[in-house]
Every structure is written in structure tokens, then in C-alpha cells.
Design a protein around this motif. Structure first.
Motif, mmCIF file in Angstrom:
data_model
loop_
_atom_site.group_PDB
_atom_site.id
_atom_site.type_symbol
_atom_site.label_atom_id
_atom_site.label_comp_id
_atom_site.label_asym_id
_atom_site.label_seq_id
_atom_site.Cartn_x
_atom_site.Cartn_y
_atom_site.Cartn_z
ATOM 1 N N VAL A 198 14.681 1.073 27.415
ATOM 2 C CA VAL A 198 15.098 1.996 26.359
ATOM 3 C C VAL A 198 15.040 1.290 25.011
ATOM 4 C CG1 VAL A 198 16.536 3.360 27.901
ATOM 5 C CG2 VAL A 198 17.553 1.478 26.614
ATOM 6 N N ALA A 199 14.790 2.077 23.967
ATOM 7 C CA ALA A 199 14.577 1.492 22.649
ATOM 8 C C ALA A 199 15.806 0.768 22.134
ATOM 9 C CB ALA A 199 14.166 2.587 21.663
ATOM 10 N N ARG A 200 16.976 1.388 22.332
ATOM 11 C CA ARG A 200 18.147 0.834 21.667
ATOM 12 C C ARG A 200 19.436 1.185 22.412
ATOM 13 N NH1 ARG A 200 20.015 1.953 15.343
ATOM 14 N NH2 ARG A 200 22.031 0.906 15.541
ATOM 15 N N ILE A 201 20.348 0.236 22.434
ATOM 16 C CA ILE A 201 21.708 0.447 22.912
ATOM 17 C C ILE A 201 22.672 -0.005 21.823
ATOM 18 C CG2 ILE A 201 23.478 -0.450 24.480
ATOM 19 C CD1 ILE A 201 21.403 -0.425 26.705
ATOM 20 N N THR A 202 23.691 0.810 21.567
ATOM 21 C CA THR A 202 24.750 0.428 20.639
ATOM 22 C C THR A 202 26.076 0.445 21.387
ATOM 23 O OG1 THR A 202 23.567 1.378 18.744
ATOM 24 C CG2 THR A 202 25.937 0.965 18.476
ATOM 25 N N GLY A 203 26.734 -0.705 21.443
ATOM 26 C CA GLY A 203 28.046 -0.815 22.066
ATOM 27 C C GLY A 203 29.124 -0.781 21.000
ATOM 28 N N LEU A 204 30.009 0.214 21.072
ATOM 29 C CA LEU A 204 31.063 0.400 20.085
ATOM 30 C C LEU A 204 32.354 -0.225 20.597
ATOM 31 C CD1 LEU A 204 30.234 4.120 19.185
ATOM 32 C CD2 LEU A 204 29.447 2.024 18.048
ATOM 33 N N ASP A 205 32.714 -1.364 20.043
ATOM 34 C CA ASP A 205 33.845 -2.176 20.485
ATOM 35 C C ASP A 205 33.909 -2.218 22.010
ATOM 36 O OD1 ASP A 205 35.764 -3.939 19.527
ATOM 37 O OD2 ASP A 205 37.398 -2.524 19.813
ATOM 38 N N PRO A 206 32.898 -2.826 22.647
ATOM 39 C CA PRO A 206 32.883 -2.901 24.107
ATOM 40 C C PRO A 206 34.218 -3.402 24.660
ATOM 41 C CG PRO A 206 30.840 -3.781 23.201
ATOM 42 C CD PRO A 206 31.751 -3.529 22.041
ATOM 43 N N ALA A 207 34.688 -2.767 25.719
ATOM 44 C CA ALA A 207 35.995 -3.087 26.287
ATOM 45 C C ALA A 207 36.111 -4.570 26.603
ATOM 46 C CB ALA A 207 36.233 -2.248 27.542
ATOM 47 N N GLY A 208 37.302 -5.139 26.307
ATOM 48 C CA GLY A 208 37.532 -6.551 26.524
ATOM 49 C C GLY A 208 38.276 -6.894 27.802
ATOM 50 N N PRO A 209 39.434 -6.243 28.092
ATOM 51 C CA PRO A 209 40.197 -6.624 29.286
ATOM 52 C C PRO A 209 39.374 -6.534 30.568
ATOM 53 C CG PRO A 209 41.536 -5.259 27.853
ATOM 54 C CD PRO A 209 40.157 -5.247 27.274
ATOM 55 N N LEU A 210 39.309 -7.637 31.301
ATOM 56 C CA LEU A 210 38.570 -7.790 32.561
ATOM 57 C C LEU A 210 37.056 -7.858 32.369
ATOM 58 C CD1 LEU A 210 40.574 -5.397 34.947
ATOM 59 C CD2 LEU A 210 40.975 -7.810 34.423
ATOM 60 N N TRP A 211 36.576 -8.053 31.138
ATOM 61 C CA TRP A 211 35.132 -8.065 30.907
ATOM 62 C C TRP A 211 34.598 -9.383 30.369
ATOM 63 C CZ3 TRP A 211 31.967 -4.639 32.908
ATOM 64 C CH2 TRP A 211 32.493 -3.414 33.317
ATOM 65 N N ASN A 212 35.439 -10.283 29.928
ATOM 66 C CA ASN A 212 34.939 -11.510 29.319
ATOM 67 C C ASN A 212 34.051 -12.316 30.256
ATOM 68 O OD1 ASN A 212 36.119 -12.044 26.468
ATOM 69 N ND2 ASN A 212 37.817 -11.156 27.619
ATOM 70 N N LEU A 213 34.404 -12.352 31.529
ATOM 71 C CA LEU A 213 33.622 -13.107 32.516
ATOM 72 C C LEU A 213 32.943 -12.191 33.521
ATOM 73 C CD1 LEU A 213 36.165 -16.015 33.181
ATOM 74 C CD2 LEU A 213 34.235 -15.975 31.581
ATOM 75 N N ASN A 214 32.847 -10.924 33.182
ATOM 76 C CA ASN A 214 32.296 -9.930 34.109
ATOM 77 C C ASN A 214 30.778 -9.862 33.956
ATOM 78 O OD1 ASN A 214 31.619 -7.519 35.496
ATOM 79 N ND2 ASN A 214 33.645 -6.656 35.082
ATOM 80 N N SER A 215 30.065 -10.089 35.039
ATOM 81 C CA SER A 215 28.598 -10.107 34.990
ATOM 82 C C SER A 215 28.007 -8.732 34.714
ATOM 83 C CB SER A 215 28.029 -10.659 36.302
ATOM 84 O OG SER A 215 28.368 -9.818 37.394
ATOM 85 N N ASN A 216 28.818 -7.683 34.835
ATOM 86 C CA ASN A 216 28.327 -6.324 34.579
ATOM 87 C C ASN A 216 28.469 -5.891 33.125
ATOM 88 O OD1 ASN A 216 27.520 -5.473 37.274
ATOM 89 N ND2 ASN A 216 29.691 -5.559 37.791
#
Length: 329
Positions: A198-216
Motif C-alpha cells: 500500500v502507498a501509505r500508512i499513517t499511525g495516529l499516536d499508536p497505542a503504547g501500553p503492551l506495545w513497546n516490545l510487541n512484534s506486531n
């Protein structure tokens, strides 16, 4: 463990309630919020995920709804159904127009403010196909359960977009995927399902809790160009506070926003800033050499516009953006 949900509204406290300070001192708890900004929730981060909720989404991605809006139907959506080509060919979908996909966050749905605001902003700017993805069946679960189900929801979105491409011939290079909070990681996984086409993805303040080390979590390889707008990072923030995309914009330092008194407000500023940038393309990022420069507001590098609707946008690095307190910022 026992699932614990303590909904605490900011203006309501009872004499029998456990003091908020005591909860905050408990390492098993984290501050979380409704993504539509209506209330606080304190949730035990040792909650056992509701296996039935997210395994059903894995088995049946049709639990997620794909709602089409165009200038011919700006207010009344049409439902596009995976596997049902007639739902697409008989709709107002125009293969010649860009496809803008908007994905909400936790405890939200198709009617929450971010979806309505961004849908209306894009349609006012140009003739596009807006697809609002409603994954509220899972998003209404506890936060831990919702996080566990994000990969299945993202893969389902990617498979739907592949089906849309097969039915209409619309190019992945004509698609812009936008996700707020947990939705940012969903669109990243969808892009990954499509091999980053896809041409473009924009993440708007991507969630932080449980995501810092999350491979997904959202990453730079999920699309041709991936941008993240950070507004509420930091140790107590609701967003992820580190660079994860091709270009990462840390607005007013990336943690707290002018005019905001709560983390919820700063978190929601991400979609408000982005919508304003689609209309005016006026928010300028200054490239930084490191995060210390971001914090000290001492960035002196090249300028890159934050946000906007340019499908061919390019850029790399970390940027500091300074804004005003009120719209259009």
C-alpha cells in the motif's frame, strides 16, 4: 487471575471507592482511557484475555464491518462485505478515486468522533472512497483482550483490501491506511498482510501500553511510506513514545499537548492535528538528530510537512512539530 474492571469517571468519586493514588501505586495497574475521550479506565494488566472473544474474530473476520462513504453518500454508509463482490460493484465505490481506510481504537466504533471528523475532512478536500472499519465487537472488550485480537483484525483488513483489489482492480498504490491508537497497529498488520504494497500508512499516536516490545506493532516496512504522529508518549502516556516508522513526528515534544489537561486530550490531539493537516497542509516538522533535540526543541534539520493526504509522500527520520493550542493548530 480474576478480571478486574474499575471504571473511574474524572468527576465522580465515592466514599467507598479505593483511593486513586493507591491504584496508581499498584504495579499491576496502568492508566488507560476510552479513545473517544469520555472516561478513564483502570485495568489490571494481568487480566487473562477473553479467549473466546478474539479467537472468534480470528475464525470469522466478517465480525469486522467495512463502511463506505463517498461524495455521493457522505452521511449514510454502504456496507462492503468480504467475499461478496456485489456489495462492492453495486455501491458508490469509484475505482478511479483514492481509497482512504480509517480504523478506530479501543472502546470505539464507527460513530466515534475521530471517524466522523476524518471522514468529513477527507470528503471536503477531495473526491475519495472512505472506508471506515468498525471492529467494535472486539474493541469493546477489555484492553488486554483487544490487544490480543489486534493481529487477527489486521489480517482480516488486509485480506479484505486484497479482495477489493481483485474485484475492482484498484491499485494498492492508491490506498492510504490511517489508524488511531490500537488502530495504528491494525493498519500496520494489514499492510504487512499485503507485503508492504500500500502507498501509505499513517499511525495516529499508536497505542503504547503492551506495545513497546510487541512484534506486531506498526513498523516502517508495512507500506511504501509509513508515518507516525506522536502526541502522548512517555512513561504514563497512552501512545508509544519511540520512533517506529519511516518518519516520526513528535508534536510539541510528543508527550503533552498545549491546551490539554489530561492524557486523553493529548492522545486525541493526534487525529485532530492530522485532520487539520489534510485541510491545510500547514504543520511543519523540523528534522532532529536525536530524541534529546526533540525534548529540548533544538532541532535544526530539514523541514517535512506532517500529515496531509499526499499518497506519494516520502521522508525519513524524527521530527519536532510545534503547534498552537486550538484548531487548526
Amino acid at each position: 487471575y480474576v478480571n478486574i474492571y474499575l471504571f473511574i469517571f474524572v468527576t465522580v468519586y465515592t466514599a467507598a471507592a479505593v483511593p486513586l493514588a493507591n491504584l496508581k501505586d499498584n504495579p499491576h495497574f496502568t492508566d488507560l482511557s476510552y479513545d473517544d475521550g469520555k472516561a478513564w479506565q483502570m485495568e489490571d494488566i494481568e487480566e487473562l484475555s477473553n479467549i473466546n472473544s478474539f479467537s472468534e474474530v480470528s475464525r470469522n473476520p466478517e465480525n469486522n464491518r467495512y463502511l463506505l462513504y463517498t461524495r455521493r453518500n457522505p452521511d449514510a454508509s454502504q456496507t462492503l462485505r468480504p467475499g461478496n463482490s456485489n456489495s462492492i460493484t453495486l455501491s458508490t465505490f469509484n475505482v478511479n478515486n483514492p481509497v482512504i481506510v480509517i480504523v478506530h481504537g479501543w472502546l470505539s466504533n464507527q460513530h466515534t468522533d475521530d471517524n466522523i471528523f476524518l471522514k468529513d475532512t477527507f470528503l471536503a478536500k477531495s473526491d475519495v472512497n472512505i472506508i471506515v472499519m468498525d471492529w467494535s465487537r472486539l474493541a469493546s472488550s477489555g484492553y488486554i483482550t483487544a490487544v490480543a485480537g489486534v493481529p487477527a483484525v489486521g489480517r482480516g483488513l488486509g485480506q479484505f483490501l486484497n479482495f477489493l483489489n481483485g474485484v475492482t482492480g484498484v491499485s494498492f498504490k492508491n490506498m492510504h491506511l490511517i489508524g488511531f491508537s490500537l488502530g495504528a497497529h491494525i493498519v500496520g498488520i494489514a499492510g504487512r498482510e499485503l507485503n508492504g504494497a500500500v502507498a501509505r500508512i499513517t499511525g495516529l499516536d499508536p497505542a503504547g501500553p503492551l506495545w513497546n516490545l510487541n512484534s506486531n506493532r506498526l513498523r516502517a516496512s508495512d507500506a511504501v511510506y509509513v508515518e507516525a504522529i506522536h502526541t502522548n508518549g512517555g512513561a504514563l502516556g497512552m501512545g508509544i513514545g519511540t520512533a517506529i516508522a519511516d518518519a516520526d513526528f513528535f508534536v510539541n515534544g510528543g508527550n503533552n499537548q498545549p491546551g490539554c489537561l489530561t492524557p486523553i486530550c493529548s492522545h486525541n490531539r493526534a487525529w485532530e492535528f492530522f485532520g487539520a493537516s489534510v485541510s491545510y497542509n500547514h504543520l511543519l516538522g523540523r528534522k532532529c538528530s536525536n530524541m534529546l533535540q526533540v525534548t529540548l526543541n533544538s532541532c535544526r534539520g530539514e523541514v517535512l510537512n506532517m500529515g496531509n493526504d499526499d499518497l506519494n509522500k516520502k521522508g525519513t527520520g524524527i521530527y519536532r512539530v510545534n503547534t498552537q493550542r486550538g484548531y487548526p493548530y
